[in-house]
Design a protein around this motif. Structure first.
Motif, mmCIF file in Angstrom:
data_model
loop_
_atom_site.group_PDB
_atom_site.id
_atom_site.type_symbol
_atom_site.label_atom_id
_atom_site.label_comp_id
_atom_site.label_asym_id
_atom_site.label_seq_id
_atom_site.Cartn_x
_atom_site.Cartn_y
_atom_site.Cartn_z
ATOM 1 N N LEU A 173 0.830 -1.204 0.000
ATOM 2 C CA LEU A 173 0.000 0.000 0.000
ATOM 3 C C LEU A 173 0.863 1.251 0.000
ATOM 4 C CD1 LEU A 173 -1.362 -2.185 2.341
ATOM 5 C CD2 LEU A 173 -3.283 -0.721 1.748
ATOM 6 N N ARG A 174 0.293 2.340 -0.503
ATOM 7 C CA ARG A 174 1.026 3.599 -0.627
ATOM 8 C C ARG A 174 0.061 4.763 -0.404
ATOM 9 N NH1 ARG A 174 3.115 4.292 -6.491
ATOM 10 N NH2 ARG A 174 0.909 4.665 -6.855
ATOM 11 N N ARG A 175 0.604 5.855 0.126
ATOM 12 C CA ARG A 175 -0.154 7.108 0.164
ATOM 13 C C ARG A 175 0.826 8.269 0.169
ATOM 14 N NH1 ARG A 175 -3.364 9.922 4.622
ATOM 15 N NH2 ARG A 175 -2.453 11.636 3.458
ATOM 16 N N GLU A 176 0.332 9.403 -0.280
ATOM 17 C CA GLU A 176 1.151 10.612 -0.268
ATOM 18 C C GLU A 176 1.080 11.252 1.118
ATOM 19 O OE1 GLU A 176 2.970 10.967 -3.010
ATOM 20 O OE2 GLU A 176 1.863 9.150 -3.546
ATOM 21 N N SER A 196 14.026 7.979 3.795
ATOM 22 C CA SER A 196 15.210 8.269 2.992
ATOM 23 C C SER A 196 14.782 8.890 1.670
ATOM 24 C CB SER A 196 16.006 6.983 2.744
ATOM 25 O OG SER A 196 17.106 7.219 1.893
ATOM 26 N N ASN A 197 15.369 10.036 1.341
ATOM 27 C CA ASN A 197 15.162 10.675 0.035
ATOM 28 C C ASN A 197 13.696 10.879 -0.329
ATOM 29 O OD1 ASN A 197 17.973 10.749 -0.430
ATOM 30 N ND2 ASN A 197 17.933 8.656 -1.227
ATOM 31 N N GLY A 198 12.921 11.346 0.636
ATOM 32 C CA GLY A 198 11.528 11.678 0.367
ATOM 33 C C GLY A 198 10.559 10.507 0.414
ATOM 34 N N TRP A 199 11.068 9.317 0.727
ATOM 35 C CA TRP A 199 10.229 8.129 0.851
ATOM 36 C C TRP A 199 10.313 7.603 2.277
ATOM 37 C CZ3 TRP A 199 7.393 5.619 -3.082
ATOM 38 C CH2 TRP A 199 7.539 6.194 -4.351
ATOM 39 N N ALA A 200 9.256 6.929 2.724
ATOM 40 C CA ALA A 200 9.268 6.322 4.051
ATOM 41 C C ALA A 200 8.587 4.970 4.016
ATOM 42 C CB ALA A 200 8.595 7.208 5.085
ATOM 43 N N TRP A 201 9.193 4.040 4.738
ATOM 44 C CA TRP A 201 8.603 2.711 4.923
ATOM 45 C C TRP A 201 8.107 2.610 6.356
ATOM 46 C CZ3 TRP A 201 10.325 -1.087 8.399
ATOM 47 C CH2 TRP A 201 9.692 -2.330 8.286
ATOM 48 N N LYS A 259 -4.114 2.747 14.643
ATOM 49 C CA LYS A 259 -4.579 3.935 13.913
ATOM 50 C C LYS A 259 -3.850 5.179 14.409
ATOM 51 C CE LYS A 259 -9.247 2.474 12.600
ATOM 52 N NZ LYS A 259 -10.699 2.761 12.760
ATOM 53 N N ALA A 260 -3.685 5.265 15.732
ATOM 54 C CA ALA A 260 -2.976 6.412 16.304
ATOM 55 C C ALA A 260 -1.523 6.445 15.850
ATOM 56 C CB ALA A 260 -3.064 6.369 17.832
ATOM 57 N N LEU A 261 -0.894 5.271 15.779
ATOM 58 C CA LEU A 261 0.514 5.210 15.404
ATOM 59 C C LEU A 261 0.720 5.434 13.908
ATOM 60 C CD1 LEU A 261 1.557 2.298 17.751
ATOM 61 C CD2 LEU A 261 2.383 4.652 17.868
ATOM 62 N N ILE A 262 -0.248 5.055 13.090
ATOM 63 C CA ILE A 262 -0.170 5.376 11.661
ATOM 64 C C ILE A 262 -0.196 6.889 11.482
ATOM 65 C CG2 ILE A 262 -1.386 5.275 9.451
ATOM 66 C CD1 ILE A 262 -2.374 2.456 10.334
ATOM 67 N N ALA A 263 -1.144 7.551 12.144
ATOM 68 C CA ALA A 263 -1.243 9.011 12.038
ATOM 69 C C ALA A 263 0.025 9.686 12.544
ATOM 70 C CB ALA A 263 -2.465 9.507 12.819
ATOM 71 N N ALA A 264 0.578 9.179 13.643
ATOM 72 C CA ALA A 264 1.792 9.779 14.207
ATOM 73 C C ALA A 264 2.957 9.686 13.231
ATOM 74 C CB ALA A 264 2.143 9.097 15.532
ATOM 75 N N ARG A 265 3.093 8.549 12.560
ATOM 76 C CA ARG A 265 4.199 8.384 11.616
ATOM 77 C C ARG A 265 3.992 9.226 10.354
ATOM 78 N NH1 ARG A 265 4.547 1.970 11.427
ATOM 79 N NH2 ARG A 265 2.328 2.246 11.903
ATOM 80 N N LEU A 266 2.765 9.337 9.902
ATOM 81 C CA LEU A 266 2.498 10.192 8.749
ATOM 82 C C LEU A 266 2.836 11.646 9.076
ATOM 83 C CD1 LEU A 266 -0.880 8.679 7.501
ATOM 84 C CD2 LEU A 266 1.337 8.504 6.375
ATOM 85 N N LYS A 309 7.559 12.550 1.121
ATOM 86 C CA LYS A 309 6.490 12.800 0.159
ATOM 87 C C LYS A 309 5.585 11.593 -0.026
ATOM 88 C CE LYS A 309 8.213 16.861 -0.694
ATOM 89 N NZ LYS A 309 7.559 18.074 -0.106
ATOM 90 N N THR A 310 6.157 10.385 0.091
ATOM 91 C CA THR A 310 5.395 9.166 -0.164
ATOM 92 C C THR A 310 5.713 8.117 0.893
ATOM 93 O OG1 THR A 310 5.567 9.618 -2.539
ATOM 94 C CG2 THR A 310 4.800 7.428 -1.891
ATOM 95 N N PHE A 311 4.661 7.463 1.388
ATOM 96 C CA PHE A 311 4.779 6.416 2.409
ATOM 97 C C PHE A 311 4.336 5.081 1.810
ATOM 98 C CE2 PHE A 311 4.128 10.403 4.530
ATOM 99 C CZ PHE A 311 4.854 10.355 5.708
ATOM 100 N N VAL A 312 5.026 4.011 2.195
ATOM 101 C CA VAL A 312 4.623 2.670 1.768
ATOM 102 C C VAL A 312 4.610 1.745 2.966
ATOM 103 C CG1 VAL A 312 5.522 2.967 -0.568
ATOM 104 C CG2 VAL A 312 6.969 1.935 1.180
ATOM 105 N N VAL A 313 3.834 0.684 2.842
ATOM 106 C CA VAL A 313 3.679 -0.270 3.941
ATOM 107 C C VAL A 313 3.172 -1.583 3.352
ATOM 108 C CG1 VAL A 313 1.302 0.448 4.448
ATOM 109 C CG2 VAL A 313 2.695 -0.585 6.261
ATOM 110 N N GLU A 314 3.403 -2.690 4.054
ATOM 111 C CA GLU A 314 2.891 -3.990 3.628
ATOM 112 C C GLU A 314 2.122 -4.640 4.774
ATOM 113 O OE1 GLU A 314 6.532 -3.889 4.069
ATOM 114 O OE2 GLU A 314 6.310 -2.399 2.484
ATOM 115 N N THR A 315 1.160 -5.458 4.405
ATOM 116 C CA THR A 315 0.430 -6.249 5.384
ATOM 117 C C THR A 315 -0.136 -7.465 4.669
ATOM 118 O OG1 THR A 315 -1.264 -6.178 7.128
ATOM 119 C CG2 THR A 315 -1.792 -5.066 5.056
ATOM 120 N N ALA A 316 -0.610 -8.441 5.418
ATOM 121 C CA ALA A 316 -1.159 -9.642 4.811
ATOM 122 C C ALA A 316 -2.339 -9.302 3.908
ATOM 123 C CB ALA A 316 -1.583 -10.636 5.890
#
Length: 268
Positions: free
Chosen positions: A114-117, A189-194, A211-218, A227-234
């Motif tokens: 998954l990805r979001r700006e 790193s370089n405008g991207w975050a995992w 949910k709280a920790l997702i918002a905190a990291r964003l 600029k762009t965040f990515v994450v993986e899940t099952a």
């Protein structure tokens, strides 16, 4: 060119996070648990035989058959359950033939990528769980809590403790009534975050911690210039839902592909 190359940076930042995880891990820990990693072709192969998680025993982010072959031969010498991860739908016929020739079976429903700006304004979260950054002197507690949440052996505590305070990494606790009950991490790193390491101790689940920790990291990532965040899940299926996947969609992420996990043969 392999169609797998159509998604590059989204996989590269994830591979960079795990390569850095290996680099910051204490040498004594690496030696004791036979932790190893090799970087190639913008991706990596990583091996930690005592870890039950696929994420620490896999080939990731490779886009050429030549690189796949090098990583495969490297990984064949390792112990434990090992996997090749890739977007099978986007892979070239040559890559699919390479997998079929080696008889690598698909394992499970795969992973959702998954990805979001970055948010245009700080995100808020209503709930009782309050996120805060982990301090360096809390590193061991962070590592132990992450292991407990994911069901990892306690012997892996030094691995996750090692990222606290390191360049590129930001670690969080989720607190309930002033007590840490959840963890989360971000590598930028370089405008991207995992985003990774999101887990909650069993007794405090279903309180909105993730949910709280997702918002905190964003919010933290945006403040750092991400600029762009990515994450993986099952990958959710008709038979099994995934709360993490639902939380990410609610937080503005969108799924960009499903990554299959191919099981490598046992070490001969």
């Amino acid at each position: 060119m392999d169609r797998q190359a159509t998604i590059v940076e989204e996989d590269n930042i994830e591979a960079k996070a795990f390569i850095d995880l290996f680099k910051v891990a204490p040498q004594t820990f690496q030696n004791q648990v036979h932790f190893d990693c090799v970087s190639l072709g913008g991706g990596c192969a990583i091996s930690l035989p005592s870890a039950p998680a696929i994420g620490l025993n896999r080939i990731l982010g490779l886009r050429s058959v030549d690189d796949l072959h090098i990583a495969y031969e490297w990984m064949r010498k390792k112990h434990g359950r090992r996997y090749l991860q890739l977007n099978a739908q986007a892979a070239s016929a040559k890559t699919r033939e390479w997998i079929e020739t080696r008889g690598l079976p698909a394992h499970g429903a795969g992973w959702a990528k998954l990805r979001r700006e970055a948010p245009l304004a700080p995100m808020s979260h209503i709930g009782h769980v309050l996120p805060r950054k982990v301090t360096v002197d809390e590193a061991e507690k962070f590592g132990a809590m992450m292991c407990a949440g994911f069901g990892f052996p306690e012997s892996l505590t030094p691995l996750w403790s090692a990222i606290v305070g390191k360049k590129g990494w930001t670690c969080f606790f989720g607190e309930l009534n002033g007590e840490p009950i959840a963890t989360a991490a971000m590598y930028a790193s370089n405008g991207w975050a995992w985003l990774g390491g999101g887990t909650t101790v069993f007794r405090a689940r279903n309180r909105g911690a993730q949910k709280a920790l997702i918002a905190a990291r964003l919010n933290e990532g945006a403040a750092q210039g991400v600029k762009t965040f990515v994450v993986e899940t099952a990958q959710p299926s008709a038979d099994e839902t995934n709360v993490s996947h639902a939380n990410l969609l609610t937080s503005g992420f969108r799924q960009i592909y499903t990554r299959m996990n191919y099981l490598l043969p046992e070490k001969s």
